[in-house]
Motif scaffolding. Structure first.
Motif, PDB file in Angstrom:
ATOM      1  N   THR B 474      87.177  25.707 -13.498  1.00 34.52           N
ATOM      2  CA  THR B 474      86.705  24.701 -12.579  1.00 34.52           C
ATOM      3  C   THR B 474      87.121  25.220 -11.146  1.00 34.52           C
ATOM      4  O   THR B 474      87.527  26.084 -10.850  1.00 34.52           O
ATOM      5  CB  THR B 474      87.701  23.360 -12.560  1.00 34.52           C
ATOM      6  OG1 THR B 474      88.864  23.707 -12.343  1.00 34.52           O
ATOM      7  CG2 THR B 474      87.368  22.683 -13.726  1.00 34.52           C
ATOM      8  N   SER B 627      82.822  16.816  -6.926  1.00 33.39           N
ATOM      9  CA  SER B 627      83.282  15.850  -8.169  1.00 33.39           C
ATOM     10  C   SER B 627      83.536  14.265  -7.596  1.00 33.39           C
ATOM     11  O   SER B 627      83.089  13.340  -8.188  1.00 33.39           O
ATOM     12  CB  SER B 627      84.383  16.078  -9.095  1.00 33.39           C
ATOM     13  OG  SER B 627      85.609  16.118  -8.344  1.00 33.39           O
ATOM     14  N   ARG B 630      79.937  13.187  -7.061  1.00 40.12           N
ATOM     15  CA  ARG B 630      79.368  12.677  -8.614  1.00 40.12           C
ATOM     16  C   ARG B 630      79.900  11.332  -8.805  1.00 40.12           C
ATOM     17  O   ARG B 630      78.986  10.398  -9.338  1.00 40.12           O
ATOM     18  CB  ARG B 630      79.564  13.697  -9.427  1.00 40.12           C
ATOM     19  CG  ARG B 630      78.523  14.655  -9.559  1.00 40.12           C
ATOM     20  CD  ARG B 630      78.874  15.698 -10.817  1.00 40.12           C
ATOM     21  NE  ARG B 630      79.787  16.367 -11.267  1.00 40.12           N
ATOM     22  CZ  ARG B 630      80.103  17.803 -10.561  1.00 40.12           C
ATOM     23  NH1 ARG B 630      79.096  18.297  -9.919  1.00 40.12           N
ATOM     24  NH2 ARG B 630      81.162  18.255 -10.556  1.00 40.12           N
ATOM     25  N   ARG B 631      81.212  10.926  -8.614  1.00 38.07           N
ATOM     26  CA  ARG B 631      81.793   9.767  -9.048  1.00 38.07           C
ATOM     27  C   ARG B 631      81.156   8.462  -8.165  1.00 38.07           C
ATOM     28  O   ARG B 631      80.953   7.636  -8.784  1.00 38.07           O
ATOM     29  CB  ARG B 631      83.284   9.836  -8.729  1.00 38.07           C
ATOM     30  CG  ARG B 631      84.119   9.922  -9.752  1.00 38.07           C
ATOM     31  CD  ARG B 631      85.702  10.057  -9.595  1.00 38.07           C
ATOM     32  NE  ARG B 631      86.010   9.007  -8.592  1.00 38.07           N
ATOM     33  CZ  ARG B 631      86.795   7.777  -9.110  1.00 38.07           C
ATOM     34  NH1 ARG B 631      86.965   8.080 -10.487  1.00 38.07           N
ATOM     35  NH2 ARG B 631      87.122   6.889  -8.342  1.00 38.07           N
TER      36      ARG B 631
END
Lengths: 135, 648, 182
Positions: B474, B627, B630-631
């Motif tokens: 990641t 991220s 995206r959430r």
């Protein structure tokens, strides 16, 4: 902060006094012949504070009095004097101000006790953070 | 006209900040009051207005509108456009306006995007943010109005200090401000969370990108500042433990600790009160740093931005903001439980160790920097410099670096050293091998330790990637690896510089050749040249590395005439394995020229390491932000679908 | 979910206590800005041994023995290239006119420059020593030019004046000299 302004500062902070046009003292900008002695002198000079420009060590200063003090340090090292004796000689003349290496005295002991105190404090506060068993 | 618009926008923004403060905190007592829904829009509107004000300031500078006092004092119609624009924040009033602008923009972003936090905590955070901003608005509007007018209008401006006309200097202050303001957002989050007792992993996740962002900028600021000092000062040093340098290091140390404790809180819901306290401390260090530089209470080579009145103002703001926050902390943190426990051998434990060591280093730097003041208060003079700071910080840094290698390999909560033993064999061998090899070559203890530890760090920093396929790495993990690797690189540079640098001070005749380390340097000629506001003597040096082809260096001894001063402009030649650093000194009576030459093997690794650390931070930030986005998109989609279903 | 108890109550006040300490310290420093001049640690102690050659052909040089003569002296460290030193000259003359013996040490100076300096500003000194490497400054704990030292008749340093002596300080220096004479 203000690194920016700092350097301008540096340039601007050059001593306003006129300087002597006399050439620098013999060992102001010349190294000792013996590299081991020069290394000793260098280490000492890096820890002596310039008397005129105040924020710099004499090793990093263009002030004439710093050059003259470098000359003294190198001459004394060359004559076989120990760096710490030279430091003591200067502290005797100017007080603790001249040395960047604080001595342990009634005034400065907290500086040296601080690392121990910080570790003790951390241990005290963290003691209960850990579990002993792998629960 | 534009100046008037800017001032009006600034007043409106300040008024909105008052409203934001009031309604943000009112929502804590009466969540159902009619002002609650307007807090977020207020923060966004405030950001818009203050951006307008700042844009107006840039326009008046770009147009050189001399009816504005600030322009007349700091600008000139004949200046290049870049410096006209940069002149807008190259002075006290403009830099304060830049500060509130960045701060309001940050508040606007929080209001617009943050959806994880419980609403009361977010509103309290925005309230706290408005509180901090208001202090700066008050000072801007009441005591240092950037849009003040002149009557009669002068014919020409005073110009900007020519020394400040340097592209680096134009962008340096904004970089630092982004760092400090990022920490002010972390501070507001911490206060908001304390007020609502909502110190949760979600709070940590909301705060983390701001801390990371601030930390990246602080890292860049320190790295660039250190390189600057290195080439400008002309003595080959890159860090002097000067008060102004320490003032920039302290917020970085606090932010580094915060960055790591935030990740414990986000992942494991532990170290709650500690993280909140660090949030306050990190911002406190930013303000303390600014104060120490501005107030001139300490003697520094860099004493330039000194202004006691403004120093007093910063101290007052500092006392109000930080004092209030620590009082809230003392009253509220007792009800915040510390959260999950963990065993001695665990990832948490490694991070706690890191935090304790960083805090201890911070304590040492702060104490050493302030101690001359303590002595003065007792009527004595002492100096605290490298002979104190180097060993006193090394005591904590060395164990921290060892744990930095091991910590990331451990599992959360509990682990066994036996599990990772095999991963550490190679780095440990590297450590011992390099140490023995250097020991035999007679290298001193501190540089020896530095090089050996640096070598070990380069190896062990990469271990977390071992056995992973690229797809499973990641961005935050990669960021951590790169940053830790960068620390190893910087450490190697620092230690190599101190172990292997050679210095040569000589008085050379034109035509003479001097050796320094593997270099042969020939003094070719000395000739006078002129610049815009200086004249200089320029030496032409031909340098040859181990007999290879020669390269030219042109160090200068410059004389400025406004104000009159002498500077030495170093000339540096960079090779893959180090830098040749040359300075031209004075002429001796017999026609020889004083030269200062250094060969500094691998010194560039110091700043390369710093850049890698910042890059690591940027990778981690990118990962977190992607991220999060995206959430948020997913949450919006779900909400949208629910709404649609409700309609059906 | 095992929650640990929080840290002790007293510990929570520690950050505030440290911060209050910091604020008090800097407030104190701002309200009473310290004198940053580096003072000599030699006050009250006898002069160290030194012997300097004459700076100009016209006058004798200076050694420790010339100062421990039973009579107090004002030792002035100066240079022809130092602007405040020229400003200070009338005050040194005023002190000389009061019967005070003023001796000088010229730092990093050449005879011809000194001659020009004296031609322009007068010469209040009975003796002028030549120091090309600032050695006298390190011996006395002096950190700049000009500086003046009151030396009593036994060769003990009684007072250090940093910077040029202003017109309104002549009286004070004369007072110090009188004290040294007792």
């Amino acid at each position: 902060m203000k690194r920016a302004v700092i350097l301008a500062a540096l340039l601007a902070a050059a001593p306003l006094l006129a300087d002597s046009n006399m050439p620098a003292a013999a060992y102001a900008n010349v190294q000792l012949e013996d590299p081991a002695q020069e290394a000793k002198a260098e280490t000492l000079m890096e820890s002596l504070r310039c008397l005129q420009c105040q924020g710099q060590s004499i090793a990093d200063s263009d002030a004439q009095i710093a050059g003259d003090l470098r000359n003294q340090v190198r001459l004394r090292i060359k004559a076989g004097e120990e760096p710490e004796a030279i430091r003591a000689w200067l502290i005797d003349k100017y007080g603790d101000y001249v040395s960047y290496a604080p001595r342990v005295t009634g005034l400065t002991w907290p500086l040296f006790a601080a690392p121990l105190a910080l570790i003790a404090l951390a241990a005290l506060l963290l003691r209960r953070r850990f579990t002993r068993s792998a629960a | 006209m534009i100046a008037t618009a800017g001032l009006a926008a600034l007043w409106f923004a300040a008024a909105l900040a008052v409203l934001q403060l009031f309604s943000g905190f009112l929502a804590l007592r009466q969540p159902e009051n009619p002002l609650t829904p307007v807090v977020r829009p207020l923060a966004i509107a405030q950001a818009g207005l203050v951006t307008i004000a700042f844009t107006c300031l840039i326009i008046v500078f770009a147009q050189t509108d001399l009816s504005v006092a600030l322009v007349a004092e700091n600008s000139h119609s004949a200046k290049p456009m870049l410096y006209k624009v940069a002149g807008a924040w190259g002075n006290h009033e403009g830099s304060m306006l830049l500060w509130v602008t960045i701060m309001a923009l940050a508040g606007g972003f929080v209001a617009l995007l943050e959806k994880r936090l419980p609403e009361p905590t977010l509103l309290a955070t925005l309230g706290a943010q408005a509180f901090v901003s208001l202090g700066f608005y008050a000072f801007l509007l009441l005591a240092s109005n950037p849009f003040a007018r002149l009557d009669p209008v002068p014919v020409e401006g005073n110009g900007l200090n020519p020394l400040l006309q340097d592209p680096g200097l134009a962008f340096h202050p904004p970089t630092l401000y982004v760092g400090y303001v990022g920490l002010s957002v972390a501070f507001s989050f911490a206060v908001g969370a304390l007020l609502t007792r909502e110190v949760s992993p979600n709070f940590a996740r909301a705060m983390r990108p701001w801390v990371l962002g601030a930390w990246i900028f602080l890292t860049l600021g320190i790295t660039a500042g250190s390189y600057w000092a290195y080439y400008e000062l002309g003595w080959g040093g890159w860090w002097f433990w000067d008060p102004v340098e320490n003032a920039s290091l302290m917020p970085w140390l606090a932010a580094t600790a915060l960055l790591h404790s935030v990740s414990v809180l986000a992942s494991r819901n532990a170290l709650r009160a500690w993280t909140v306290m660090l949030g306050v401390v990190a911002f406190a260090m930013s303000m303390i740093g600014t104060f120490l530089v501005r107030s001139g209470v300490l003697t520094s080579v860099h004493a330039f931005a000194v202004d006691p009145t403004r120093g007093t103002f910063i101290l007052a703001l500092l006392a109000i903001n930080i004092g209030a926050a620590f009082i809230i902390f003392a009253l509220r943190a007792g009800t915040v439980s510390e959260g999950q426990r963990f065993t001695i051998v665990s990832r948490e434990s490694g991070l706690v160790f890191n935090n304790v060591m960083l805090s201890a280093v911070l304590g040492i730097v702060l104490l050493g920097t302030l101690y001359p003041l303590v002595a003065e208060a007792m009527g004595a003079q002492v100096s605290v410099g490298p002979p104190y700071f180097n060993p006193a910080t090394a005591v904590f840094v060395v164990p921290m670096l060892i744990v930095m290698g091991i910590g990331p390999l451990l599992r959360w909560r509990r682990d066994k050293l036996g599990r990772i033993k095999h991963l550490l064999v190679l780095p440990a061998l590297g450590l011992v091998g390099v140490a023995v090899w250097l020991g035999l070559r007679g290298v001193h203890l501190m540089p020896l330790l530095g090089i050996a530890l640096g070598t070990m760090l380069l190896m062990v920093a990469l271990v977390p990637l071992k056995g992973r396929r690229l797809r499973t790495v990641t961005l935050p993990l990669l960021g951590m690896v790169v940053a830790h690797f960068g620390i190893g690189v910087a450490l190697l540079g620092i230690a190599c510089d101190s172990a292997f640098s050679t210095e040569k001070l000589v008085a050379a005749r034109v035509g003479e050749t001097v050796s320094v380390g593997p270099w042969m340097v020939r003094l070719g000629r000395i000739e006078p040249i002129t610049g815009p506001n200086w004249t200089a003597l320029e030496a032409t040096l031909s340098a040859s590395y181990g007999g290879a082809a020669t390269s030219e260096l042109k160090p200068q001894a410059r004389s400025f005439w406004t104000p009159v001063q002498q500077t030495n402009e170093s000339a540096i030649l960079t090779r893959w394995n180090g830098q040749l650093y040359t300075v031209l000194g004075e002429e001796a009576e017999d026609g020889r020229w004083q030269l200062r030459l250094w060969w500094k093997p691998f010194v560039t690794l110091i700043w390369l390491g710093g850049a890698l650390v910042a890059l690591g931070g940027a990778l981690a930030l990118l990962g977190r932000v992607l991220s999060d986005l995206r959430r948020f998109i997913a949450i919006d989609k779900i909400a949208y679908r629910r709404q649609q279903q409700g309609k059906l | 979910m095992a929650s640990a108890p929080s840290a002790s109550r007293w510990a929570l006040w520690l950050p505030l206590a440290f911060f209050a300490g910091f604020t008090a310290l800097v407030l104190f420093a701002m309200l009473r800005p310290a004198d940053r001049a580096v003072k000599s640690a030699m006050i009250g102690r006898p002069l160290p041994q030194f012997s300097l050659l004459a700076a100009t052909p016209a006058q004798p040089g200076l050694a420790r023995a010339d100062l421990a003569t039973g009579k107090p002296h004002l030792l002035n460290i100066f240079a022809s290239w130092c602007v405040p030193c020229a400003v200070e000259a009338p005050q040194l003359h005023a002190l000389k006119d009061r019967g005070i013996e003023v001796v000088g040490v010229a730092i990093r100076d050449k005879p011809e420059d000194l001659a020009r300096f004296f031609a322009r500003n007068g010469n209040p000194f009975s003796r002028v020593g030549r120091d090309d490497v600032s050695a006298i400054q390190f011996a006395l704990g002096s950190s700049g030019v000009p500086e003046s030292f009151v030396i009593d008749g036994r060769g003990v340093i009684r007072y250090q004046h940093i910077g040029d002596i202003r017109a309104d300080q002549v009286e004070m220096i004369a007072q110090k000299m009188a004290e040294a004479a007792q």
